[in-house]
Design an enzyme around this catalytic site. Structure first.
Site, PDB file in Angstrom:
ATOM      1  N   LYS A   1       9.140   1.751  10.468  1.00 17.25           N
ATOM      2  CA  LYS A   1       9.774   1.095   9.331  1.00 17.25           C
ATOM      3  C   LYS A   1      11.290   0.946   9.549  1.00 17.25           C
ATOM      4  O   LYS A   1      11.847   1.501  10.504  1.00 17.25           O
ATOM      5  CB  LYS A   1       9.457   1.901   8.062  1.00 17.25           C
ATOM      6  CG  LYS A   1       7.974   1.862   7.675  1.00 17.25           C
ATOM      7  CD  LYS A   1       7.724   2.601   6.362  1.00 17.25           C
ATOM      8  CE  LYS A   1       6.261   2.516   5.942  1.00 17.25           C
ATOM      9  NZ  LYS A   1       6.029   3.224   4.654  1.00 17.25           N
TER      10      LYS A   1
ATOM     11  N   TYR B   1       1.439  -5.186   1.473  1.00 11.32           N
ATOM     12  CA  TYR B   1       1.343  -4.200   0.396  1.00 11.32           C
ATOM     13  C   TYR B   1       0.633  -4.784  -0.826  1.00 11.32           C
ATOM     14  O   TYR B   1       0.969  -4.440  -1.965  1.00 11.32           O
ATOM     15  CB  TYR B   1       2.734  -3.675   0.033  1.00 11.32           C
ATOM     16  CG  TYR B   1       3.264  -2.664   1.040  1.00 11.32           C
ATOM     17  CD1 TYR B   1       2.553  -1.505   1.348  1.00 11.32           C
ATOM     18  CD2 TYR B   1       4.484  -2.867   1.671  1.00 11.32           C
ATOM     19  CE1 TYR B   1       3.038  -0.572   2.259  1.00 11.32           C
ATOM     20  CE2 TYR B   1       4.977  -1.933   2.595  1.00 11.32           C
ATOM     21  CZ  TYR B   1       4.244  -0.793   2.876  1.00 11.32           C
ATOM     22  OH  TYR B   1       4.730   0.132   3.778  1.00 11.32           O
TER      23      TYR B   1
ATOM     24  N   ASN C   1       9.855   6.594   4.580  1.00 15.75           N
ATOM     25  CA  ASN C   1       8.985   7.568   5.239  1.00 15.75           C
ATOM     26  C   ASN C   1       8.575   7.152   6.656  1.00 15.75           C
ATOM     27  O   ASN C   1       7.508   7.500   7.142  1.00 15.75           O
ATOM     28  CB  ASN C   1       7.770   7.909   4.356  1.00 15.75           C
ATOM     29  CG  ASN C   1       6.887   6.712   4.086  1.00 15.75           C
ATOM     30  OD1 ASN C   1       7.132   5.620   4.584  1.00 15.75           O
ATOM     31  ND2 ASN C   1       5.842   6.929   3.305  1.00 15.75           N
TER      32      ASN C   1
ATOM     33  N   HIS D   1       4.244   3.488   9.067  1.00 14.67           N
ATOM     34  CA  HIS D   1       3.035   3.055   8.363  1.00 14.67           C
ATOM     35  C   HIS D   1       1.859   3.128   9.324  1.00 14.67           C
ATOM     36  O   HIS D   1       1.993   2.756  10.492  1.00 14.67           O
ATOM     37  CB  HIS D   1       3.167   1.601   7.878  1.00 14.67           C
ATOM     38  CG  HIS D   1       1.854   1.008   7.448  1.00 14.67           C
ATOM     39  ND1 HIS D   1       1.340   1.201   6.192  1.00 14.67           N
ATOM     40  CD2 HIS D   1       0.925   0.281   8.133  1.00 14.67           C
ATOM     41  CE1 HIS D   1       0.150   0.595   6.119  1.00 14.67           C
ATOM     42  NE2 HIS D   1      -0.127   0.044   7.277  1.00 14.67           N
TER      43      HIS D   1
ATOM     44  N   GLU E   1      -4.832  -5.706   8.650  1.00 15.54           N
ATOM     45  CA  GLU E   1      -3.393  -5.563   8.923  1.00 15.54           C
ATOM     46  C   GLU E   1      -3.053  -6.001  10.346  1.00 15.54           C
ATOM     47  O   GLU E   1      -2.006  -6.611  10.567  1.00 15.54           O
ATOM     48  CB  GLU E   1      -2.967  -4.115   8.677  1.00 15.54           C
ATOM     49  CG  GLU E   1      -3.041  -3.744   7.197  1.00 15.54           C
ATOM     50  CD  GLU E   1      -2.723  -2.278   6.929  1.00 15.54           C
ATOM     51  OE1 GLU E   1      -2.438  -1.538   7.894  1.00 15.54           O
ATOM     52  OE2 GLU E   1      -2.761  -1.883   5.755  1.00 15.54           O
TER      53      GLU E   1
END
Ligand code: DAT
Ligand code: MG
Length: 153
Positions: free
Chosen positions: A12, A52, A115, A118, A129
């Site tokens: 990320k 998302y 965080n 992913h 995805e």
């Protein structure tokens, strides 16, 4: 060789900005997983909403959208035995402050909104995805000689 699966991993914006791309890719390689797709990409509004889709109505979505579009991400297609589950394990719990010691999120993060990584959460979401980030010819089914020392036949 044991059956293998593929999963979509994102490093990320926080991981990219903090110079953690190489470190995290090394952890994935050292576990024995194989990288079959790799690119740096700037997620735009449309891709953020598709990636998302399950979260667009959640109260945290505006912050999540701002974060994930704020800077480039590294997208990886990762292959191995139980790749989806193994990557979720080594990523750790969603909230880094609660993630198990030794996991990527625990080693490098403190905030749920930043965080680090992913990973797809099921075989079905992995297939969806991977298709969002990679064209079929961008995933390479290459032969890795070290697999003879990693994957039991
Ligand atoms: P995961 O990324 O572990 O699969 P998820 O799919 O439930 O977790 O959520 C997607 C991302 O949304 C997550 O990585 C960080 C963000 N997020 C989830 N829950 C959140 C919350 N309560 N507050 C802020 N951000 C949250
Ligand atoms: Mg998720």
């Amino acid at each position: 060789m044991a059956a293998q699966s593929r999963t979509l991993i994102l490093l990320k914006p926080d991981a990219v900005q903090r110079g953690l791309i190489g470190t995290i890719i090394s952890l994935i390689e050292q576990r024995g997983l194989k990288i079959v797709g790799l690119k740096l990409i700037q997620i735009d509004d449309a891709l953020a909403r598709r990636h998302y889709a399950a979260h667009v109505d959640k109260p945290f979505f505006p912050g999540l959208h701002k974060f994930i579009t704020s800077s480039p991400v590294v997208a990886l297609a990762v292959q191995g035995v139980n790749a989806v589950e193994v990557m979720r394990q080594i990523a750790g719990a969603t909230d880094p402050s609660k993630a198990a010691p030794g996991t990527i999120r625990a080693n490098f993060g403190l905030s749920i909104g930043m965080n680090i990584i992913h990973g797809s959460d099921s075989a079905e979401s992995a297939a969806q995805e991977l298709a969002l980030y990679f064209r079929p010819n961008e995933i390479i089914d290459w032969q890795r000689d070290a697999d003879a020392w990693i994957i039991e036949t």
